[in-house]
Design a protein around this motif. Sequence first.
Motif, PDB file in Angstrom:
ATOM      1  N   UNK A 235       0.836  -1.209   0.000  1.00 15.33           N
ATOM      2  CA  UNK A 235       0.000   0.000   0.000  1.00 15.33           C
ATOM      3  C   UNK A 235       0.864   1.250   0.000  1.00 15.33           C
ATOM      4  N   UNK A 236       1.920   1.230   0.798  1.00 15.96           N
ATOM      5  CA  UNK A 236       2.825   2.389   0.827  1.00 15.96           C
ATOM      6  C   UNK A 236       3.493   2.601  -0.523  1.00 15.96           C
ATOM      7  N   UNK A 237       3.891   1.520  -1.173  1.00 13.59           N
ATOM      8  CA  UNK A 237       4.513   1.631  -2.504  1.00 13.59           C
ATOM      9  C   UNK A 237       3.506   2.200  -3.508  1.00 13.59           C
ATOM     10  N   UNK A 238       2.265   1.808  -3.393  1.00 12.79           N
ATOM     11  CA  UNK A 238       1.196   2.333  -4.253  1.00 12.79           C
ATOM     12  C   UNK A 238       1.018   3.835  -4.030  1.00 12.79           C
ATOM     13  N   UNK A 239       1.034   4.248  -2.768  1.00 14.72           N
ATOM     14  CA  UNK A 239       0.912   5.677  -2.457  1.00 14.72           C
ATOM     15  C   UNK A 239       2.065   6.475  -3.056  1.00 14.72           C
ATOM     16  N   UNK A 240       3.278   5.982  -2.855  1.00 11.52           N
ATOM     17  CA  UNK A 240       4.452   6.699  -3.355  1.00 11.52           C
ATOM     18  C   UNK A 240       4.418   6.788  -4.876  1.00 11.52           C
ATOM     19  N   UNK A 241       4.031   5.700  -5.534  1.00 10.86           N
ATOM     20  CA  UNK A 241       3.953   5.707  -7.003  1.00 10.86           C
ATOM     21  C   UNK A 241       2.916   6.722  -7.487  1.00 10.86           C
ATOM     22  N   UNK A 242       1.784   6.810  -6.776  1.00 11.42           N
ATOM     23  CA  UNK A 242       0.739   7.771  -7.140  1.00 11.42           C
ATOM     24  C   UNK A 242       1.241   9.204  -7.000  1.00 11.42           C
ATOM     25  N   UNK A 243       1.949   9.467  -5.910  1.00 13.01           N
ATOM     26  CA  UNK A 243       2.490  10.806  -5.686  1.00 13.01           C
ATOM     27  C   UNK A 243       3.477  11.187  -6.782  1.00 13.01           C
ATOM     28  N   UNK A 244       4.299  10.209  -7.192  1.00 10.41           N
ATOM     29  CA  UNK A 244       5.290  10.504  -8.246  1.00 10.41           C
ATOM     30  C   UNK A 244       4.618  10.700  -9.596  1.00 10.41           C
ATOM     31  N   UNK A 245       3.597   9.879  -9.884  1.00 15.95           N
ATOM     32  CA  UNK A 245       2.922   9.990 -11.177  1.00 15.95           C
ATOM     33  C   UNK A 245       2.146  11.304 -11.291  1.00 15.95           C
ATOM     34  N   UNK A 246       1.546  11.729 -10.204  1.00 18.09           N
ATOM     35  CA  UNK A 246       0.753  12.962 -10.237  1.00 18.09           C
ATOM     36  C   UNK A 246       1.587  14.202  -9.950  1.00 18.09           C
ATOM     37  N   UNK A 247       2.857  13.984  -9.600  1.00 14.21           N
ATOM     38  CA  UNK A 247       3.751  15.099  -9.258  1.00 14.21           C
ATOM     39  C   UNK A 247       3.093  16.006  -8.215  1.00 14.21           C
ATOM     40  N   UNK A 248       2.551  15.363  -7.199  1.00 18.22           N
ATOM     41  CA  UNK A 248       1.787  16.104  -6.196  1.00 18.22           C
ATOM     42  C   UNK A 248       2.701  16.978  -5.344  1.00 18.22           C
ATOM     43  N   UNK A 249       2.325  18.239  -5.077  1.00 20.85           N
ATOM     44  CA  UNK A 249       3.198  19.134  -4.289  1.00 20.85           C
ATOM     45  C   UNK A 249       3.379  18.690  -2.837  1.00 20.85           C
ATOM     46  N   UNK A 250       2.517  17.812  -2.335  1.00 17.86           N
ATOM     47  CA  UNK A 250       2.655  17.339  -0.959  1.00 17.86           C
ATOM     48  C   UNK A 250       3.436  16.024  -0.869  1.00 17.86           C
ATOM     49  N   UNK A 251       4.083  15.624  -1.968  1.00 14.32           N
ATOM     50  CA  UNK A 251       4.768  14.325  -1.982  1.00 14.32           C
ATOM     51  C   UNK A 251       5.841  14.233  -0.902  1.00 14.32           C
ATOM     52  N   UNK A 252       6.703  15.224  -0.824  1.00 15.68           N
ATOM     53  CA  UNK A 252       7.790  15.176   0.160  1.00 15.68           C
ATOM     54  C   UNK A 252       7.246  15.169   1.585  1.00 15.68           C
TER      55      UNK A 252
END
Length: 301
Positions: A235-252
């Motif tokens: 699940x965590x890997x899925x979240x991280x992949x989503x953040x990277x794909x969407x280039x979300x500003x809250x990723x870090x």
Amino acid sequence: MPLHVAVIGAGRVGTVLGAALARAGHHITVVARSPRSLARARRLLPDASFVSLAAATDADLLLLTTSDDALVQAARELADAPSLRVGQTVLHTSVVHGLGALEPLQHRGLRIGSMHPAMTFTGQLTDLDRLPGTTFTVTAQPDLLKPLRRLIEGDLKGRQQSLREEQRPLYHLGLVHGANHLVSLVNDACDMLRAGGITHPQDVLEPLLRAALDNALDAGDHGLTGPIARGDVGTLEWHVATLEQTRHPAADAYITLAHRTAERAHHAGILSDVTAARLMDAIAIRPDRRAASTRRCNCGS
């Protein structure tokens, strides 16, 4: 016995404390310099007297509620007032400054102290309902501790907690990290839900966040639920992949908080060494992620 209290600096904190003390039967004098502060004070303190700094110095209690940056200069200006009396009490409400900010007033023979309410203020009447039960951290000369307890616990219906000068930095960090950063965290979560198709994210988050806060306050780290508590690496890997794909500003921010959450869960015995290591690897802050975040931010442009 009612006191004459001068509120010097009619910001959000000063006007609300002044209104609470007025409700307790004290006579309030207000020193407000900006039109906005004056309007706020007149709304919350309709029966107060509005005077200049020089005219406020005959009060029994001088309450300095200016901004942190303005406090030292305000104390110096007040110390120059010829009508100050030996034995008057002056308090400030800043946690950034200790008693040193009031030294010019101590040299004039005034009793000095600070009392900081651990509460967020909007400058509205609704703030008065939040004051009961609020903790006020106090640093003061020994002979002021008992009168302050009467003021805080009797008039303001709060709780008094002593604070040493050297404890101020971590105390303030804890308040800012817990309350101010929470605002950004909640609004980031609202943005994610909107992007995920939720029309009214506040309605979804309110019961969840209240329950999570209750769990954290009641059970500490063992109040944690969700994928990290379960050790769900996928699940965590899925979240991280989503953040990277969407280039979300809250990723870090998400990755940093997830890492810290996994650390705390490991130290609390919720996660085994093996599971914690796998989670940490899944949410590691890698250089390529940091570079992508910098490009998204475009800081300095």
